[in-house]
Design a protein around this motif. Structure first.
Motif, short mmCIF file in Angstrom:
data_model
loop_
_atom_site.label_atom_id
_atom_site.label_comp_id
_atom_site.label_asym_id
_atom_site.label_seq_id
_atom_site.Cartn_x
_atom_site.Cartn_y
_atom_site.Cartn_z
N LEU A 1 -12.64 5.37 1.97
CA LEU A 1 -11.19 5.49 1.89
C LEU A 1 -10.77 5.88 0.47
CD1 LEU A 1 -8.52 4.95 3.58
CD2 LEU A 1 -8.48 2.74 2.41
N VAL B 1 -6.58 1.17 10.76
CA VAL B 1 -5.42 2.07 10.70
C VAL B 1 -5.60 3.15 11.75
CG1 VAL B 1 -4.07 3.64 9.25
CG2 VAL B 1 -5.28 1.70 8.20
N CYS C 1 -5.35 -3.12 -1.13
CA CYS C 1 -4.66 -3.58 0.07
C CYS C 1 -5.54 -3.53 1.32
CB CYS C 1 -3.40 -2.74 0.30
SG CYS C 1 -2.19 -2.85 -1.04
N TYR C 2 -6.73 -2.98 1.20
CA TYR C 2 -7.60 -2.74 2.35
C TYR C 2 -8.85 -3.60 2.30
CZ TYR C 2 -4.72 1.28 3.42
OH TYR C 2 -3.67 2.08 3.75
N TYR D 1 -0.96 -0.20 11.58
CA TYR D 1 -1.82 -0.99 10.70
C TYR D 1 -2.13 -2.32 11.37
CZ TYR D 1 0.16 2.10 7.10
OH TYR D 1 0.57 3.19 6.36
N GLN E 1 0.83 -1.21 0.00
CA GLN E 1 0.00 0.00 0.00
C GLN E 1 0.87 1.25 0.00
OE1 GLN E 1 -0.98 2.43 2.72
NE2 GLN E 1 0.87 1.66 3.72
N VAL F 1 -12.66 -1.58 6.24
CA VAL F 1 -11.54 -0.89 6.90
C VAL F 1 -12.04 0.28 7.75
CG1 VAL F 1 -11.04 0.62 4.91
CG2 VAL F 1 -9.24 0.10 6.57
N LEU G 1 -5.30 -8.45 4.38
CA LEU G 1 -5.71 -7.08 4.07
C LEU G 1 -5.63 -6.20 5.31
CD1 LEU G 1 -8.86 -7.87 1.91
CD2 LEU G 1 -6.63 -7.09 1.07
N ILE G 2 -5.44 -4.92 5.10
CA ILE G 2 -5.42 -3.97 6.20
C ILE G 2 -6.85 -3.74 6.67
CG2 ILE G 2 -4.81 -1.61 6.89
CD1 ILE G 2 -2.66 -1.75 4.58
N GLN G 3 -7.07 -4.00 7.97
CA GLN G 3 -8.41 -3.92 8.55
C GLN G 3 -8.64 -2.60 9.30
OE1 GLN G 3 -10.62 -6.57 8.19
NE2 GLN G 3 -9.08 -7.66 7.01
N VAL H 1 -10.52 3.70 9.89
CA VAL H 1 -9.37 4.58 10.05
C VAL H 1 -9.65 5.56 11.18
CG1 VAL H 1 -7.86 6.26 8.92
CG2 VAL H 1 -8.81 4.35 7.60
N LYS I 1 -14.06 0.88 2.71
CA LYS I 1 -13.18 0.99 1.56
C LYS I 1 -13.63 2.08 0.57
CE LYS I 1 -10.78 -2.46 -1.09
NZ LYS I 1 -10.83 -3.87 -1.52
#
Length: 113
Positions: A49, A107, A26-27, A97, A11, A31, A103-105, A33, A46
């Motif tokens: 984002l 942040v 990548c997310y 992260y 990412q 996700v 996958l990024i869950q 944040v 997502k």
């Protein structure tokens, strides 16, 4: 480099290339944040984002995130980054992260501003 670090690096590479599709891939769809120390969501999902980065980051030609250091433990990766090209000043930040299922869950952004 373990799996969590690989997706975080992917990412970051996409971010610096301003490649929204590769970045968003990548997310996780769900996700979340946060901007530390707030417990309120800054970005939820997502789609949100993608919209945020399309409108506020990837449209800036001088955008760049320099990785200063990284450490990983299990499914958590912590980066120290210096981001330039967003505004007049650079942003010195720590980004945490949480990765699951490749996958990024989640942040968390912590910046010095």
């Amino acid at each position: 480099m373990h799996d969590a670090e690989r997706i975080v690096q992917a990412q970051l590479d996409a971010y610096n290339a301003r490649d929204l599709d590769r970045f968003i891939a990548c997310y996780a769809d769900t996700v979340k944040v946060f901007r530390f120390p707030s417990q309120q969501l800054a970005i939820d999902g997502k789609a949100a984002l993608a919209e945020h980065y399309a409108e506020n980051r990837f449209n800036r030609p001088a955008l760049n995130a320099e990785l200063i250091s990284r450490m990983g433990l299990g499914n958590t990766v912590i980066d120290r980054e210096v981001v330039s090209g967003v505004g007049d000043a650079t942003i010195d930040a720590i980004v945490i992260y949480q990765v699951a299922d490749g996958l990024i869950q989640t942040v968390w952004f912590v910046d010095a501003q």
